[in-house]
Every structure is written in structure tokens, then in C-alpha cells.
Design an enzyme around this catalytic site. Structure first.
Site, PDB file in Angstrom:
ATOM      1  N   CYS A 123      32.294  52.353  48.145  1.00  0.00           N
ATOM      2  CA  CYS A 123      31.648  51.548  46.840  1.00  0.00           C
ATOM      3  C   CYS A 123      31.000  50.474  46.857  1.00  0.00           C
ATOM      4  O   CYS A 123      29.872  49.760  46.010  1.00  0.00           O
ATOM      5  CB  CYS A 123      33.182  50.792  46.635  1.00  0.00           C
ATOM      6  SG  CYS A 123      34.981  51.095  46.248  1.00  0.00           S
ATOM      7  N   HIS A 256      30.381  44.141  43.392  1.00  0.00           N
ATOM      8  CA  HIS A 256      31.577  44.961  42.627  1.00  0.00           C
ATOM      9  C   HIS A 256      32.671  44.891  42.705  1.00  0.00           C
ATOM     10  O   HIS A 256      33.447  43.901  42.900  1.00  0.00           O
ATOM     11  CB  HIS A 256      31.534  45.688  44.632  1.00  0.00           C
ATOM     12  CG  HIS A 256      32.978  47.374  44.286  1.00  0.00           C
ATOM     13  ND1 HIS A 256      32.424  47.811  43.284  1.00  0.00           N
ATOM     14  CD2 HIS A 256      33.693  47.217  45.056  1.00  0.00           C
ATOM     15  CE1 HIS A 256      33.780  48.936  43.300  1.00  0.00           C
ATOM     16  NE2 HIS A 256      34.742  48.835  44.615  1.00  0.00           N
ATOM     17  N   ASN A 286      38.287  49.733  39.093  1.00  0.00           N
ATOM     18  CA  ASN A 286      37.181  50.232  39.854  1.00  0.00           C
ATOM     19  C   ASN A 286      36.341  50.531  39.974  1.00  0.00           C
ATOM     20  O   ASN A 286      37.597  52.197  40.313  1.00  0.00           O
ATOM     21  CB  ASN A 286      37.906  49.931  41.433  1.00  0.00           C
ATOM     22  CG  ASN A 286      37.509  49.830  42.716  1.00  0.00           C
ATOM     23  OD1 ASN A 286      36.200  50.296  42.293  1.00  0.00           O
ATOM     24  ND2 ASN A 286      37.794  49.395  43.386  1.00  0.00           N
TER      25      ASN A 286
HETATM   26  O1  UT7 Z   1      36.660  49.494  46.101  1.00  0.00           O
HETATM   27  C1  UT7 Z   1      36.679  49.008  47.543  1.00  0.00           C
HETATM   28  C2  UT7 Z   1      37.605  48.255  47.908  1.00  0.00           C
HETATM   29  N1  UT7 Z   1      39.039  48.104  47.367  1.00  0.00           N
HETATM   30  C3  UT7 Z   1      39.584  46.369  46.811  1.00  0.00           C
HETATM   31  O2  UT7 Z   1      38.413  45.071  47.158  1.00  0.00           O
HETATM   32  C4  UT7 Z   1      40.752  46.646  47.061  1.00  0.00           C
HETATM   33  C5  UT7 Z   1      41.599  45.655  48.396  1.00  0.00           C
HETATM   34  N2  UT7 Z   1      42.844  45.530  47.547  1.00  0.00           N
HETATM   35  C6  UT7 Z   1      43.189  45.031  46.466  1.00  0.00           C
HETATM   36  O3  UT7 Z   1      42.823  44.643  45.709  1.00  0.00           O
HETATM   37  C7  UT7 Z   1      44.862  44.324  46.845  1.00  0.00           C
HETATM   38  O4  UT7 Z   1      45.076  44.089  47.730  1.00  0.00           O
HETATM   39  C8  UT7 Z   1      46.091  45.115  45.955  1.00  0.00           C
HETATM   40  C9  UT7 Z   1      45.483  44.977  44.226  1.00  0.00           C
HETATM   41  C10 UT7 Z   1      45.262  46.962  46.223  1.00  0.00           C
HETATM   42  C11 UT7 Z   1      47.083  44.647  45.964  1.00  0.00           C
HETATM   43  O5  UT7 Z   1      48.293  43.924  45.963  1.00  0.00           O
HETATM   44  P1  UT7 Z   1      48.942  42.985  46.927  1.00  0.00           P
HETATM   45  O6  UT7 Z   1      48.565  41.352  46.114  1.00  0.00           O
HETATM   46  O7  UT7 Z   1      47.444  42.675  48.302  1.00  0.00           O
HETATM   47  O8  UT7 Z   1      50.017  43.503  46.565  1.00  0.00           O
HETATM   48  P2  UT7 Z   1      50.690  43.796  48.069  1.00  0.00           P
HETATM   49  O9  UT7 Z   1      49.664  45.157  47.929  1.00  0.00           O
HETATM   50  O10 UT7 Z   1      50.594  42.944  48.858  1.00  0.00           O
HETATM   51  O11 UT7 Z   1      51.909  44.405  47.344  1.00  0.00           O
HETATM   52  C12 UT7 Z   1      52.815  43.052  46.593  1.00  0.00           C
HETATM   53  C13 UT7 Z   1      53.979  44.129  46.132  1.00  0.00           C
HETATM   54  C14 UT7 Z   1      54.917  45.259  46.954  1.00  0.00           C
HETATM   55  O12 UT7 Z   1      55.753  44.965  47.030  1.00  0.00           O
HETATM   56  P3  UT7 Z   1      56.596  44.437  47.773  1.00  0.00           P
HETATM   57  O13 UT7 Z   1      56.970  45.158  49.142  1.00  0.00           O
HETATM   58  O14 UT7 Z   1      56.308  43.219  47.702  1.00  0.00           O
HETATM   59  O15 UT7 Z   1      58.705  44.430  47.379  1.00  0.00           O
HETATM   60  C15 UT7 Z   1      54.262  46.548  45.856  1.00  0.00           C
HETATM   61  O16 UT7 Z   1      55.381  47.340  46.495  1.00  0.00           O
HETATM   62  O17 UT7 Z   1      53.494  44.996  44.926  1.00  0.00           O
HETATM   63  C16 UT7 Z   1      53.751  46.072  44.858  1.00  0.00           C
HETATM   64  N3  UT7 Z   1      53.446  46.861  44.483  1.00  0.00           N
HETATM   65  C17 UT7 Z   1      53.264  47.282  42.487  1.00  0.00           C
HETATM   66  N4  UT7 Z   1      54.736  47.105  42.276  1.00  0.00           N
HETATM   67  C18 UT7 Z   1      54.029  47.387  40.556  1.00  0.00           C
HETATM   68  C19 UT7 Z   1      52.272  48.293  44.904  1.00  0.00           C
HETATM   69  N5  UT7 Z   1      51.001  48.403  43.661  1.00  0.00           N
HETATM   70  C20 UT7 Z   1      52.243  47.753  42.315  1.00  0.00           C
HETATM   71  C21 UT7 Z   1      52.127  48.532  41.599  1.00  0.00           C
HETATM   72  N6  UT7 Z   1      52.629  48.210  40.331  1.00  0.00           N
HETATM   73  N7  UT7 Z   1      51.329  48.654  40.808  1.00  0.00           N
END
Ligand code: UT7
Length: 329
Positions: A123, A256, A286
Site C-alpha cells: 500500500c 492511503h 482499500n
Molecule cells: O492497507 C494496509 C493497511 N491496512 C490497514 O490499515 C487495516 C488496519 N486495520 C483495520 O482497519 C481494522 O483493524 C479492521 C477494520 C481490520 C478491524 O477493525 P477492528 O475495530 O480492529 O475490529 P476487531 O479486529 O477488533 O474485531 C472486532 C469484532 C471481532 O469480534 P469479537 O471477537 O469482538 O466477537 C471480529 O470477529 O468484529 C468482528 N469482525 C467482524 N464482524 C462483522 C471482524 N470482521 C468482521 C466483519 N463483519 N467483516
């Protein structure tokens, strides 16, 4: 005789999105058929993404790059044969080799491109490619560069992994960069730390004619999030210092486009009003190396970015890599 300083300057921009626009709801419905649960509400709240575009089965990364490049060349008003450097930033090339840049040269029918190669910095790829092109132009080795970010990330998404497959889309953005006595690219700062390779990767390779390992994108979202917020602020400050500008002199921030929460946090930390940030993540998702040039093209074409304004571009991604460029448009 005093020689005037040589810069590289953006002559024109172009962008291309595949016609297949997939909304969160359409994606959620598709994933439900595989037993994977997600929702429009979750995706919007956690990322700011509403839709993304997916390439058609017969559309390759070089096809997307071609469409964006043709628009950039038209906007620049140059003869394509004057291009003597092609750099394509991509992590989803058409083939292992030849490079997507060479395929693009052939599709554009540029006879003598001088040099054509791909940059793989995920990225951060476009900022890396821009910095390379700028250095090669300022050194006098090349005069007119086509710099492209193009991706078909839909091909490496695991649609059984809801933590990643809702985040990415396909697209391409391009610029024509040319030697100029007027300031253009003012400064760039690039960084990498391979010790974080495992938090965002596609850990597969070709061996004996088959793919060994896992050829799907893997990401530890929270680890990437924390690192991204930290390095984006630092590298923006570094590039601005090199350009002898303060953040108050930045007219437009183009980060980005991965997650609106990372973007707004970076904007706030730099002390910039949110209205000065170009946001396309909602409609594009993204698109990795394509996200910055796509956003740049949109803001140039809708008249927000004007000649003479200072634009801060910054990327972060797999590798781990990060970087920023300050350009006077
Ligand atoms: O391009 C390179 C750069 N990439 C990035 O910058 C990405 C950086 N990371 C992020 O943008 C975020 O970490 C994410 C969008 C990937 C995830 O968001 P988050 O607020 O960190 O969520 P999380 O990983 O803490 O997950 C929270 C909950 C989990 O459930 P539990 O364990 O709390 O029950 C996940 O299983 O959300 C759940 N979850 C989803 N639920 C519905 C994860 N993905 C999904 C989904 N739909 N697609």
C-alpha cells in the site's frame, strides 16, 4: 553559468475503477451463501467503506493500469512516445514476470520507454514509485515518467475470512511526471521494517509449477492499525520538514485509503481540518497501491486540487513499509 534547479512535476492524472461496483450489502449477501456473517453496519462503522469495485474475470492489473494511464496521458497533453520511464506499483501483477510495467508499455504501444519496472511495496507502493521517478528525473537520467498504482486485490482475498475480504477493492491511478524548472515534488521520505512482515502478507510462492503456502491475503488488523497510526504521523512530519513546510501550509492531505478511522486520526494529529483531507475509501475500499493516485485524480478532476497548491501524500502497508511525499501541484 548558474544552472537552474531541476524538479519533477505532475503534468496530468488519471484513474480507473472496474465497472462492477459491489456494495457492502451485496458483499454481505454473497458471503452469507458461504456461511460467513457480516453486515453493512459493521463495515461502515469500523472502516468507513460503503462499496468497492471488483475487476471482471478477464480484466488484469495491466488492463486497469492501461485505462488510468491513457487518462493521465490525455490530461497531461503529451505524446505517449515521449515517456521514457514507466513504474507500476503493484502487489498483484499479471504474472511473476514480465513486469506489469513492461506489459503496460506494450499495451500503450510506447516504442522506446527507456526503463519499465514494477515496485512492490504494497500500500506504500505509489509513494515509493513516485519517489523513485522523482529521483530519476532530478538526476537527469529520465525526463518524462508514467507512474502508476494498479491492483486487483480481489484475486488474493479469502472470501471465507470476513476480517479481510470486506476491506479491499480493485482499481488503478496514474500520473505523468515530467522534468521542470518549476517546483513539483518537493520532498519524499520512505521507510521499511521487515520485522513486521507477518502482520500483513500473502505467504505463498510458486514452486515446481504450483503454489506453495497460502496465496490469500492475511492481516492482523489491530497490529496494522496501531503501527499505521504511529508511523503515518511521523513520516508526514519528516517529509514536511524536508520540504521546509509546516502542516499549516498543506492544502490537501491524501492518505492511503484503508480505514477512515486511521485517516481521521492522522489528519487530527497533523492539526489539519478534516475538510482538507481527500476521502475515497467509502466508495473504493482499500485499493492498496492504487488508492493514493486514484484519490489524487478524483480531487484534481473535481477541481479541489489546483495548480500551485501543496499536497501531502502518504502510504503505509505490507512489508512493513511507509512513506510520504510532498508535492506542489
Ligand atoms: O492497507 C494496509 C493497511 N491496512 C490497514 O490499515 C487495516 C488496519 N486495520 C483495520 O482497519 C481494522 O483493524 C479492521 C477494520 C481490520 C478491524 O477493525 P477492528 O475495530 O480492529 O475490529 P476487531 O479486529 O477488533 O474485531 C472486532 C469484532 C471481532 O469480534 P469479537 O471477537 O469482538 O466477537 C471480529 O470477529 O468484529 C468482528 N469482525 C467482524 N464482524 C462483522 C471482524 N470482521 C468482521 C466483519 N463483519 N467483516
Amino acid at each position: 553559468m548558474v544552472q537552474s534547479k531541476l524538479y519533477s512535476r505532475v503534468l496530468g492524472t488519471g484513474g480507473y475503477l472496474p465497472s462492477n461496483r459491489v456494495t457492502n450489502q451485496a458483499l454481505a449477501d454473497r458471503l452469507a451463501t458461504r456461511g460467513v456473517e457480516t453486515s453493512d453496519e459493521w463495515i461502515v462503522a469500523r472502516t468507513g467503506i460503503h462499496a468497492r469495485h471488483f475487476a471482471a474475470p478477464d480484466e488484469s492489473t495491466s488492463d486497469l493500469a492501461l485505462a488510468a494511464s491513457q487518462r493521465a496521458i490525455e490530461a497531461a497533453g503529451i505524446d505517449p512516445q515521449s515517456i521514457d520511464l514507466i513504474i507500476v506499483a503493484t502487489s498483484t501483477p499479471d504474472f511473476v514476470f514480465p513486469s506489469t510495467a513492461c506489459l503496460l508499455q506494450s499495451k500503450l504501444q510506447i516504442k522506446n520507454a527507456g526503463a519499465a519496472f514494477d515496485v512492490q511495496a504494497v500500500c506504500s507502493g505509489f509513494v515509493y514509485a513516485l519517489s523513485m521517478a522523482d529521483a530519476l528525473i532530478r538526476s537527469g537520467q529520465h525526463r518524462t515518467a508514467l507512474v502508476v498504482g494498479a491492483e486487483t486485490f480481489s484475486r488474493i482475498l479469502d472470501f471465507d475470512d470476513r476480517t479481510t475480504c470486506v476491506l479491499f477493492g480493485d482499481g488503478a491511478g496514474a500520473i505523468v511526471l515530467s522534468a521542470s524548472e518549476e517546483p513539483g515534488v518537493l520532498a519524499s521520505a520512505l521507510h521499511a521494517d521487515g520485522n513486521h512482515a507477518g502482520i500483513l502478507c500473502v505467504p505463498g510462492h510458486v514452486n515446481g509449477g504450483v503454489i506453495a503456502g497460502n496465496a490469500f491475503l492475511h492481516m492482523d488488523g489491530q497490529a496494522v492499525f496501531k503501527l499505521a497510526v504511529h508511523v503515518l504521523e511521523k513520516v508526514a512530519v519528516e517529509a514536511l520538514e524536508k520540504a521546509h513546510l509546516t502542516s499549516g501550509q498543506v492544502d490537501w492531505l491524501i492518505p492511503h485509503q484503508a480505514n477512515i478511522r486511521i485517516m481521521t486520526s492522522t489528519c487530527r494529529k497533523l492539526g489539519l481540518p478534516q475538510e482538507r483531507m481527500v476521502v475515497t475509501v467509502g466508495e473504493h475500499g482499500n485499493t492498496s497501491a492504487a488508492s493514493i493516485p486514484l484519490a489524487l485524480d478524483i480531487a484534481v478532476r473535481d477541481g479541489r486540487i489546483k495548480r500551485g497548491q501543496n499536497v501531502l501524500l502518504e502510504g503505509v502497508g505490507g512489508g512493513f513499509t511507509w512513506g510520504a511525499s510532498v508535492i506542489r501541484f
